[in-house]
Design a protein around this motif. Sequence first.
Motif, mmCIF file in Angstrom:
data_model
loop_
_atom_site.group_PDB
_atom_site.id
_atom_site.type_symbol
_atom_site.label_atom_id
_atom_site.label_comp_id
_atom_site.label_asym_id
_atom_site.label_seq_id
_atom_site.Cartn_x
_atom_site.Cartn_y
_atom_site.Cartn_z
ATOM 1 N N ARG A 1 0.752 -1.218 -0.053
ATOM 2 C CA ARG A 1 -0.238 0.129 -0.032
ATOM 3 C C ARG A 1 0.794 1.424 0.025
ATOM 4 O O ARG A 1 0.452 2.486 -0.173
ATOM 5 N N VAL A 2 2.132 1.148 0.261
ATOM 6 C CA VAL A 2 3.047 2.479 0.117
ATOM 7 C C VAL A 2 3.688 2.337 -1.102
ATOM 8 O O VAL A 2 4.591 1.392 -1.370
ATOM 9 N N ARG A 3 3.925 3.258 -1.898
ATOM 10 C CA ARG A 3 4.689 3.467 -3.151
ATOM 11 C C ARG A 3 5.268 4.575 -3.165
ATOM 12 O O ARG A 3 4.921 5.829 -2.734
ATOM 13 N N VAL A 4 6.737 4.511 -3.402
ATOM 14 C CA VAL A 4 7.597 5.643 -3.295
ATOM 15 C C VAL A 4 8.105 5.958 -4.879
ATOM 16 O O VAL A 4 8.480 5.085 -5.648
ATOM 17 N N GLU A 5 7.856 7.063 -5.316
ATOM 18 C CA GLU A 5 8.660 7.759 -6.446
ATOM 19 C C GLU A 5 9.279 9.044 -6.326
ATOM 20 O O GLU A 5 9.305 9.475 -4.956
ATOM 21 N N GLN A 6 10.241 9.198 -7.130
ATOM 22 C CA GLN A 6 11.275 10.353 -7.127
ATOM 23 C C GLN A 6 10.573 11.537 -7.863
ATOM 24 O O GLN A 6 9.994 11.501 -8.685
ATOM 25 N N LYS A 7 10.424 12.444 -7.129
ATOM 26 C CA LYS A 7 10.056 13.744 -7.371
ATOM 27 C C LYS A 7 10.895 14.598 -8.354
ATOM 28 O O LYS A 7 12.061 14.897 -7.748
ATOM 29 N N GLN A 8 10.894 15.023 -9.267
ATOM 30 C CA GLN A 8 11.755 15.640 -10.131
ATOM 31 C C GLN A 8 11.649 17.123 -9.764
ATOM 32 O O GLN A 8 10.602 17.944 -10.068
ATOM 33 N N THR A 9 12.440 17.743 -8.905
ATOM 34 C CA THR A 9 12.255 19.006 -8.450
ATOM 35 C C THR A 9 13.933 19.362 -7.932
ATOM 36 O O THR A 9 14.879 18.804 -7.683
ATOM 37 N N ASP A 10 14.150 20.692 -7.930
ATOM 38 C CA ASP A 10 15.260 21.238 -7.766
ATOM 39 C C ASP A 10 15.532 21.568 -6.139
ATOM 40 O O ASP A 10 16.620 21.704 -5.732
ATOM 41 N N GLU A 11 14.250 21.413 -5.376
ATOM 42 C CA GLU A 11 14.300 21.343 -4.006
ATOM 43 C C GLU A 11 14.779 20.126 -3.387
ATOM 44 O O GLU A 11 14.380 19.004 -3.560
ATOM 45 N N MET A 12 15.808 20.285 -2.544
ATOM 46 C CA MET A 12 16.420 19.119 -2.061
ATOM 47 C C MET A 12 15.678 18.406 -0.962
ATOM 48 O O MET A 12 15.632 17.004 -0.666
ATOM 49 N N LEU A 13 14.716 18.974 -0.114
ATOM 50 C CA LEU A 13 13.943 18.402 0.656
ATOM 51 C C LEU A 13 12.668 18.900 0.290
ATOM 52 O O LEU A 13 12.071 19.825 0.416
ATOM 53 N N TYR A 14 11.911 17.617 -0.264
ATOM 54 C CA TYR A 14 10.504 18.070 -0.746
ATOM 55 C C TYR A 14 9.923 16.510 -0.479
ATOM 56 O O TYR A 14 10.317 15.362 -0.843
ATOM 57 N N VAL A 15 8.935 16.485 0.303
ATOM 58 C CA VAL A 15 8.076 15.172 0.563
ATOM 59 C C VAL A 15 6.521 15.567 0.295
ATOM 60 O O VAL A 15 6.011 16.519 0.893
ATOM 61 N N GLU A 16 5.885 14.774 -0.609
ATOM 62 C CA GLU A 16 4.587 15.024 -0.761
ATOM 63 C C GLU A 16 3.811 13.588 -0.571
ATOM 64 O O GLU A 16 4.433 12.605 -1.206
ATOM 65 N N ALA A 17 2.833 13.426 0.025
ATOM 66 C CA ALA A 17 2.217 12.359 0.648
ATOM 67 C C ALA A 17 0.436 12.455 -0.106
ATOM 68 O O ALA A 17 0.024 13.392 0.313
ATOM 69 N N ILE A 18 0.321 11.344 -0.856
ATOM 70 C CA ILE A 18 -1.000 11.398 -1.161
ATOM 71 C C ILE A 18 -1.740 10.197 -0.965
ATOM 72 O O ILE A 18 -1.158 8.997 -1.259
#
Length: 429
Positions: free
Chosen positions: A109-126
């Motif tokens: 039930r937990v899926r991890v994807e890499q976010k393409q962002t210039d920000e080094m610390l980014y966490v998005e949970a949906i």
Amino acid sequence: MPDFIGILKREAMPAQGCTEPIAVAYTVSVASEQLAAAPDDIADIRLLLSANIIKNALGVGIPGTGSVGIEIAAALGAVVRQSDRKLEVLAGFTPNQLALAQQMVEAGRVRVEQKQTDEMLYVEAILATADGETSRAIVYHDHTNLVNVEHNGEVRLDHPVSLASAGSESTGLTVDNIYDFATTAPAEDLAFLLDCVPLNTRISQEGLKGAYGLQVGNKIAAGSTGRSMLLNNLTLRIMSATAAGSDARMAGCPLSVMSVGGSGNQGIACTVPVIELAHMLGSSDEELSRALAISELVTLHMKEYMGRLSPLCGSGIAGGTGSCCGMTYLQGGTLQEIKYAINNMIAMLQGMICDGAKATCALKIAAGTNAAIQCSTLALSDIAPSSLDGIVFDDAEDTIRSIGTFVREGMQHTDETILSIMLEKQLKK
């Protein structure tokens, strides 16, 4: 003039576990709290994470779980729903909550994807439930800097993404004003810095007793009676105490530490050597608090240029340099000698990379602490490199700025390369 007290109170906070997976747990916990459904009804947790978050969360132990990695931290965050505890969000979970989180991970039930962002610390949970209820939360730039919260598409929180509001940029810190503040501020204004002493000493002692991780601190402590004859007892004591705290923390020890700049290891690295030396010297609480102010603020100042999450090791380089300055002050060092200490440390450790949070962080912290002892000794003899030497400048302030240029222009693809190597190893398992 910088708000020194405000900076220290904002940047030094208790944290349980490595702060990158804990930031994931915190973000998921916020999203989970928006749902009317119970945690066991959550059918999907989708995580979009910056490369640095993935790098720092892949191989580190999650306190009290016996497991490592992102998935168990995220699932626990969804179950416990206590985001008000910030970096201690996973403290005190029950066996039933752990069992449910493990079931969620095992069920995929937990899926991890890499976010393409210039920000080094980014966490998005949906998050989504089986009945179609959804929620979302985003943390940006700082481990608990919540910028967006949604429920079923309805925006409940939407803060503009601003580096100045998110972290420690543009603080106005300099080596000169740090020293002036730390040496002249009323002692009672600095007393709160001593709160780190019981927390970070306790996890250090736990690491020395237990067989955590690589046992770097434990085995270094045995050096004076074991096969190694290369280290003297005082150096051993400081190095082993500091490394042991990281040993325990990276292996999932449930004890909290006083983090600095969003990192528990950084907090250990910049406080424990200073605390240990103060005990050896018989320093007063006031002397210790002033030394801790110097150490923590120098660490934070360097991180302004290195980045919150960086391809360089914040614990070894920034935390080590901070502790070197704090130890130099405790031994009667002047402002000029503290600047010498900074130049010595950057000349010695400038290339130490960060390849994620894991057991070997204790090795880097041991190396940074050993370097701090050596560089402080040299600084107190008025020895330091000059502008003729590499990326070091005569003025320590310019040297610190050069680290920022080195990271920004010279290491643009370092994190991507490190992460690709780490992920390739995962695929081969």
